[in-house]
Design an enzyme around this catalytic site. Sequence first.
Site: not given
Ligand SMILES: [Zn+2]
Length: 1065
Positions: A892, A795, A977, A798
């Site tokens: 992420h 992504h 994350e 990010e």
């Molecule tokens: Zn992500």
Amino acid sequence: MVHVFSLQRSSDKESILTILQVLGDLLSVGTDRRIRYMISKGGSEALLQTLVDTARSASPDYDVLLPLFRLLAKVGLRDKKFGQKALELEALDVTLILARKNLSHSQNLLHCLWALRVFASSVTTGAMLGINGAMELLFKVITPYTQKRTRIIRAAAEVLAALLESKSNSRRAVNRGYVAGLLRLHLDWHHRDTANAYVRIRRALLLCLRHIANLRSGREAFLAARGMEILFSSAQNRLDDKRLEPIISIVIQTLRQCYPRSPLPLVTSSSAYAFSIPGSIPPEPPCALTEEDFEDDADEEADKDSDSEDTKEQDDDLETDVNKLSSRPGLDRPEEELRQYEAMCLELSCSFEELESKPGDNLNFEETQDAEHYHIPPVTSPKQHYLTKDQSSWGQEREDMVQTSLLSMVKMGRSTMHPASKRGPGMNAYQNMQSNGLGIDSSGTEVPDIQASLKQDAWDIDMISCPMMSVSLSNSARPTETAEVIDKLLQTHPKHIPFHDPHLYMAKARRTRSVADFKRMAFPDLWGHRPPPSAQSMLERKCGVQRIKIFEDVRRLIQPSDVINKVVFSLDEPWPLQDTPSDCLRFSSKFESGNLRKAIRVREREYDLLVNTDVNSSQHQQWFYFQVSGMRAAVPYRFNIINCEKPNSQFNYGMQPTVYSVKEALLGRPTWIRMGYEICYYKNHYRQRTAVTGGASEKCFYTLTFVVTFPHNEDACYLAYHYPYTYTALLTHLDTLERSVNPKQVYFRQDVLCQTLGGNSCPLVTITATPESNSADHLEQFRQRPYQVITARVHPGESNASWVMKGALEFLVSSDPVARLLRENFIFKIIPMLNPDGVINGNHRCSLKGEDLNRQWLSPSACLQPTIYHAKGLLYYLSSVGRSPRVFCDFHGHSQKKNVFLYGCSIKETLWQAESSVGTSHLLEDIGYRTLPKILDKLAPAFTMSSCSFLVEKSRASTARVVVWREMGVSKSYTMESSYCGCNQGPYQVCEALASRVKRERAHPVDTLEGLQFGTSELEEMGAMFCLSLLILELKSVSCSHQLLTRATTLLNAVEEALDHHLQR
Ligand SMILES: [Zn+2]
């Protein structure tokens, strides 16, 4: 309680009164439980029946009715079905009739209104009352300002507000012209109730308007009656009056609700950049909406500062199909295709013939190194251990002697933070930095004398701040001069930014291919940056700031005299658009990862900004990165990014955007700083129609607003959602890393995983230890090392994931003894950027095809999702040769939560959570998936186990984590994350230095300090900690070799107190 049932049988007044008296007494001393018991036994019906019987007699007896009404009001509040019961027993009609008869009899009327208020709490009975003329009756009772009968007026206004919750009543009110009437009443009470004695009456009147505004016709009537102006002026200058709080909040809600909806000020809702995908048709651009298209919507958005920041996970998304959870699907491609990945795993076949040369050769190599061999930058203070160049030189490396720098940073070893002092609004972080003294950079190193070679007055900021990549391509009138300036500037580049080289960056940037064909580079990416000298705590949010911002937005409509509304930057139109006045800010975003699409100067120092949607998409606006110049120092500028998409953001909970000043960098302080204040994130009045299956739906937008005061006049500053990390930065970083390692010790190889749609290569990095010699034993040990696979940045928005990855890479090649052990025992396969095109073109979420690549892992296509196809192919290959990784992890960034945490996969936890009826006792599942997060929870300051989850959601079936777990059988498959914001637990939770200072100065409770915002060092540290956790995970496994265990124990004993219990197996 039996009394209540004798009511219906009693006909004489005395006994009824006695019963009512007893009931009243019982209920007034009793608890809710007593009332609910009475309700469950039919108490409501009995009371209502008595009311109907008494009221229908020829001359109703008010001695009975009044206590009865009081009881009804009390019981009705607790009985959810009270309205329905009243309707069925015809109590509504008799009460209305009684009220009409008693218009001039205050006591009786007041009692009737109390009963009506409880009847109206049900929408159905409310609608019925409306049909029967209740609103007309109430309008007779509610009068302009008076000091008489105010209890009656209040009750009537409250009944009316309750009735207007029904849409049919609201429609009736609009048709009868009540909106203007209500506004007149509001104004009258507002002006004459100067002592604020009747706030509740005024609130009820406003609530009526608020409910009517849920209808489109209601909003139209409100606007036609100049409602916006009236409500705006009644709240102006009173926003922070605590006594008026109940009124102001309704005013703001109504103003927001009635602010005319409009489409975004953009020519098209699709991206300003289009990329033609081989063999696909571009999607139809969605059309803009007019007010006509908007359905009546009743979104009751309260104007409170939202405080529930965690969004609840939905259980119905959990995968409950045991077959899907536990079966392993077959290969998604022909098996012979896997052979191509042999070339990416040369470590399995390489014979290392060159290793026959004698030891000692590497002395020459050492001397030629220019890159300093740093570890991750220390986050606590510049003085904290990190190895000096001397200590880390390869000749001296003996792991049992060298104190590892990483272990000194594990969670329990950490105590205090040294944050920047708390800043008041208007102050900026650079002021703190400047107090370090000009000419001394954050690490205390002398700054090269830039002024000597380039006088500050002579800085051509426009030329310097966004330099051309290649002068020969320049259309500038003075290409040679530009080249000279940049050249001269680069000569003065302070070479103390680890693993960064601007010349190399420029060379790499020329080969990076963007859809818009960027010709310029963002200065911070070219020049590099260092972490701020001190940690930055979260921004305390001042109460009511969102309200003030929204009010300012509404003021554009009401008092447009200072509104400029001039487009000053746009990707869609030729630029410069018009003659821009000299005091106007200048914007630009045509550089890698930049994505500002349009800037509108709204007022003198306020700008509305729109960011580009993802390429070939009409959504996903959240990331932003742009340059602004032409500012004056120390004056506040307000920026509003008006087309954000997510319904909530950490910007409401202490997060600040990041800012980089070019002048500060030239003065020796090249630093991204968390800056900005008065930060809020809220839904605005822009709407767009989006095509969805089965029709069109309305899409809302959100405003991120913040104020920045810049440190210098005529500076150029870069503003970003988070610390940028471009694709070119990655390539530069990988080359610098490769140059920094001693190939006799560190095996560092860069391969190209594949080419992207946009024509960029996606790097694949292999890191392990070079075998000691090419003897059969050494080669055998080398080739048998288990794999670890890490990926990141699928992504593009990010960028935090890239900083974590950067920390991991630097740690893995470092001379830290832990890193050395890791290299000697594992082969790391790393894909640091799974979506280079997205990163380059300033996307937030997608690839150039407009797809979320982390939803393509089930069946990726080699042409359309090449990076996913080949990442999966590589994992398939490893699995096919029996070398599936010990751990797979995809890095992420998380926009809603704080801290760092893992998502893993567990069949049993998923079935339990879904309360599935499937028995789980026969299912075999290794609970080892919890070990790694548990280790990280103890080691990594930023990590928290409490946010981890091991559930397999249907909506995540095509993500890397789930596919690698299911298809490759990797039980330790994770998504890691990292918050965009920071930490509110662990050692970073409370900054002690700050806490004690605040305690002293303001007697402020410590727990209001929410914690620390991430800088790049904290993210990089997280990457290193992740690598350390892989080592400890191995030590805990049964397959751990005796040799590794012994060596690790020797090493880790150095910090025994901190780590001993991690090693208990
Ligand atoms: Zn992500």
